[in-house]
Write a protein that holds these residues in place. Sequence first.
Motif, short mmCIF file in Angstrom:
data_model
loop_
_atom_site.label_atom_id
_atom_site.label_comp_id
_atom_site.label_asym_id
_atom_site.label_seq_id
_atom_site.Cartn_x
_atom_site.Cartn_y
_atom_site.Cartn_z
N HIS A 214 -10.11 -8.50 4.43
CA HIS A 214 -9.40 -9.27 3.41
C HIS A 214 -8.07 -8.64 3.02
O HIS A 214 -7.48 -9.03 2.02
N ALA A 215 -7.59 -7.70 3.82
CA ALA A 215 -6.36 -6.99 3.45
C ALA A 215 -5.16 -7.92 3.41
O ALA A 215 -4.22 -7.69 2.65
N GLU A 216 -5.17 -8.99 4.20
CA GLU A 216 -4.01 -9.87 4.23
C GLU A 216 -3.80 -10.64 2.92
O GLU A 216 -2.75 -11.24 2.71
N LEU A 217 -4.79 -10.63 2.04
CA LEU A 217 -4.67 -11.35 0.78
C LEU A 217 -4.00 -10.53 -0.31
O LEU A 217 -3.92 -10.97 -1.46
N GLU A 218 -3.53 -9.33 0.03
CA GLU A 218 -2.82 -8.53 -0.96
C GLU A 218 -1.57 -9.25 -1.44
O GLU A 218 -0.79 -9.76 -0.64
N PRO A 219 -1.35 -9.30 -2.76
CA PRO A 219 -0.14 -9.97 -3.26
C PRO A 219 1.09 -9.09 -3.08
O PRO A 219 0.99 -7.88 -2.92
N THR A 220 2.25 -9.70 -3.09
CA THR A 220 3.49 -8.94 -3.12
C THR A 220 3.66 -8.42 -4.54
O THR A 220 3.80 -9.19 -5.48
N PHE A 444 -13.73 -4.86 -8.04
CA PHE A 444 -13.14 -5.07 -6.73
C PHE A 444 -12.48 -6.45 -6.75
O PHE A 444 -13.11 -7.46 -7.09
N ARG A 445 -11.21 -6.50 -6.37
CA ARG A 445 -10.51 -7.78 -6.36
C ARG A 445 -9.44 -7.80 -5.27
O ARG A 445 -8.92 -6.76 -4.87
N ARG A 446 -9.11 -9.00 -4.86
CA ARG A 446 -8.10 -9.18 -3.82
C ARG A 446 -6.70 -9.29 -4.41
O ARG A 446 -5.72 -8.94 -3.77
N THR A 447 -6.63 -9.84 -5.62
CA THR A 447 -5.36 -10.02 -6.29
C THR A 447 -5.50 -9.54 -7.73
O THR A 447 -6.61 -9.26 -8.20
N ALA A 448 -4.38 -9.51 -8.45
CA ALA A 448 -4.41 -9.04 -9.84
C ALA A 448 -5.28 -9.92 -10.71
O ALA A 448 -5.95 -9.43 -11.64
N GLN A 554 -20.76 4.95 5.12
CA GLN A 554 -19.43 5.06 4.55
C GLN A 554 -18.44 4.17 5.29
O GLN A 554 -18.70 3.70 6.41
N ASP A 555 -17.28 3.95 4.64
CA ASP A 555 -16.21 3.18 5.28
C ASP A 555 -15.74 3.89 6.54
O ASP A 555 -15.66 5.13 6.59
N GLU A 556 -15.38 3.12 7.54
CA GLU A 556 -14.74 3.69 8.73
C GLU A 556 -13.27 3.98 8.39
O GLU A 556 -12.62 3.22 7.67
N PRO A 557 -12.72 5.08 8.91
CA PRO A 557 -11.30 5.40 8.62
C PRO A 557 -10.39 4.27 9.09
O PRO A 557 -10.50 3.79 10.23
N SER A 558 -9.49 3.82 8.20
CA SER A 558 -8.58 2.74 8.57
C SER A 558 -7.45 2.65 7.56
O SER A 558 -7.68 2.79 6.34
N ASP A 559 -6.24 2.38 8.05
CA ASP A 559 -5.11 2.14 7.17
C ASP A 559 -5.14 0.73 6.59
O ASP A 559 -4.35 0.41 5.70
N GLU A 560 -6.05 -0.11 7.08
CA GLU A 560 -6.11 -1.50 6.63
C GLU A 560 -7.09 -1.73 5.50
O GLU A 560 -7.15 -2.83 4.95
N LEU A 561 -7.85 -0.70 5.14
CA LEU A 561 -8.78 -0.85 4.02
C LEU A 561 -7.99 -1.15 2.75
O LEU A 561 -6.97 -0.50 2.47
N PHE A 562 -8.45 -2.14 1.99
CA PHE A 562 -7.69 -2.51 0.80
C PHE A 562 -8.57 -3.20 -0.25
O PHE A 562 -9.43 -4.02 0.08
N ASN A 563 -8.36 -2.82 -1.50
CA ASN A 563 -8.70 -3.67 -2.64
C ASN A 563 -7.63 -3.41 -3.69
O ASN A 563 -7.02 -2.34 -3.72
#
Length: 627
Positions: A214-220, A444-448, A554-563
Amino acid sequence: MLVWHEALCAVYIREKLGEYKELARIEGSSLGCDEIVAARGTAEDLEGGGSHATLNDSVADKALEAVKTIAKDRTIEMSEGIACILGEEMQELERRQGDQRKSIDNSRETLQNLREMIYKLHGTCTEGQEHLGICWSWAQRQCIGISCRQLSIRVSRPMGLAGEQSYTDALRVISYSAHGIVGQFTNSKKLDQHSAESAVQARQATLSHVGQAHAELEPTCWKHTELRDNITAAEVQLAKRCHGAHIETLSQDITQVGSHYQLIHYDVQYLDMQMHRLQVVGHVEKELSLSMQELRARPASTQAVLMACAGTGRMAQKKRFWLHVPWGPDSFGCAMWTGCSLADVLKEAGVKDGATQVVFTGADKGVEGGKVQYFQRSLSLDDALLGHVMLVYEMNGQDLTPAHGAPLRLIVPGWYGMASVKWLTSIEVVTGKWWGHQMEAYSFRRTATDPEMVPLTRLPVRALMAPPGYPEFFSRARIVAPGSHRVVGRAWAGAVDIERVEFSSDAGKTWSTAQLAQKNGAFGWAQWEFDWQVSAEGTYVLSCRAFDVKGRSQDEPSDELFNWTGMGDTQPQLVYVKVDKSIESEGGIIDLTAEQRAARTELNDGQYGAALDQSLVEALYRSPGSQ
């Protein structure tokens, strides 16, 4: 004891001086006292202006020598006598110490016997519950249960102290836990299963809503950055006020007060223990106002509870939310907490039908999210009535310190630390749904303004290690000599048991299973260790990860992990280690300039010397606090 020694010596000296005076009168002539008498008479003549105005020098010299002889002999005699008295007292002290050692041995044997009895009692109670078919939902409201499993663990590991004091504290723990056996704390298998299932559900809800997918849902938004070395002054200020644990304390079973992580949202509160009262209000039959003396008089229990901040690992996320504490993996601590049962207090107040939540308010006040507020959190009524939630006034056998919530705080075992409200002033039972700022902030949320945000609740599974070797001051790079190194760490999963811990010395390319011990409490942590053999000098990246019996990992190492707020990250810890035999010699020279420069991206481009490979930079600086 010192005062008694002084009294004995004083009496002895007084008696001896009396004896010397009498001896000088009777036997003075044999010790040159005739000369002393003559000298005294001559001195008197001089003083009175008599006819003998000239003192014979030889007589004076003899008199002086006589005085010296008497002083020397009497001093030797007195010192020998005093030494004799002190020697006798030392023998008596050694005898008493021997008795104390015997007492400690007896206490150790007694504790072992008690532990065996408790195991048997636990089995008996479990059988009894199975045969009687006690309804769990009724049992948790009536505070029926047993803490034998917890007690047996605590007795086997009494506070982590040394010597006689550890057994004194252990006996106190047993005393507290005895109250739990008659119904104060509900730490039975059913409770463990209930909490474990809730933890699994919480993790599933998290993974279904946030993460790499769901990383692509990060707001600007200006509140995020994709850099790790652009820490702001505001973040540094937060990091100085809200300190992480000392990572090397992972070698210890219990985290000391000064090394336990702290998050102070607003200001440390200084409340008067004698005047402080806890208010229990709202949808209850009888409102309560309880003093600290009344709370301390209630049946108590001591539990080992692992606590970790919800923002643990925030710096490991490349898309970093920078309006909060820049935590690495080091916001943790496992302490022994002592207090009374929240469920018992609610039961005494009498929760009315229709109640749904319990709101906890702390004394700390500030501005957050643009709103003036006191720090507040809530639990569902069902969670609040679980017997293990505590109203705590002691940490590691001592009164709470102001920074840890004195004189009273909430401890919610198995949950992230934000649920354990410090400087607790009121408990309010409410109807409907209560949702304050700190509930939204810790979600945990995708946007503000995500309408489907998932509240953070129970802890995930995680393993950390105490880095081996010795650190370089600035970079915290670790240095070890070639050879065998026992790496020690801890793993936790809230109420869930740990299945295994794995260790890697090649940045996670390959993994080996570590030796794993039992948890030090139902909501504590477990020690693990691995013997790492390394013969070649060079640079290595160590890592560890844990798996629990419910299948969580545990989470796998990744630069794409996001909340959106950078919460709940569990990417494995990385530890940068340089193997160099020079570490064995004081004054040995080890060049770590490249490691120091790599802290800033623009200095690691080769212009100022050899650049550090990016994978090694990640290991060293990806998540500050790992080293």
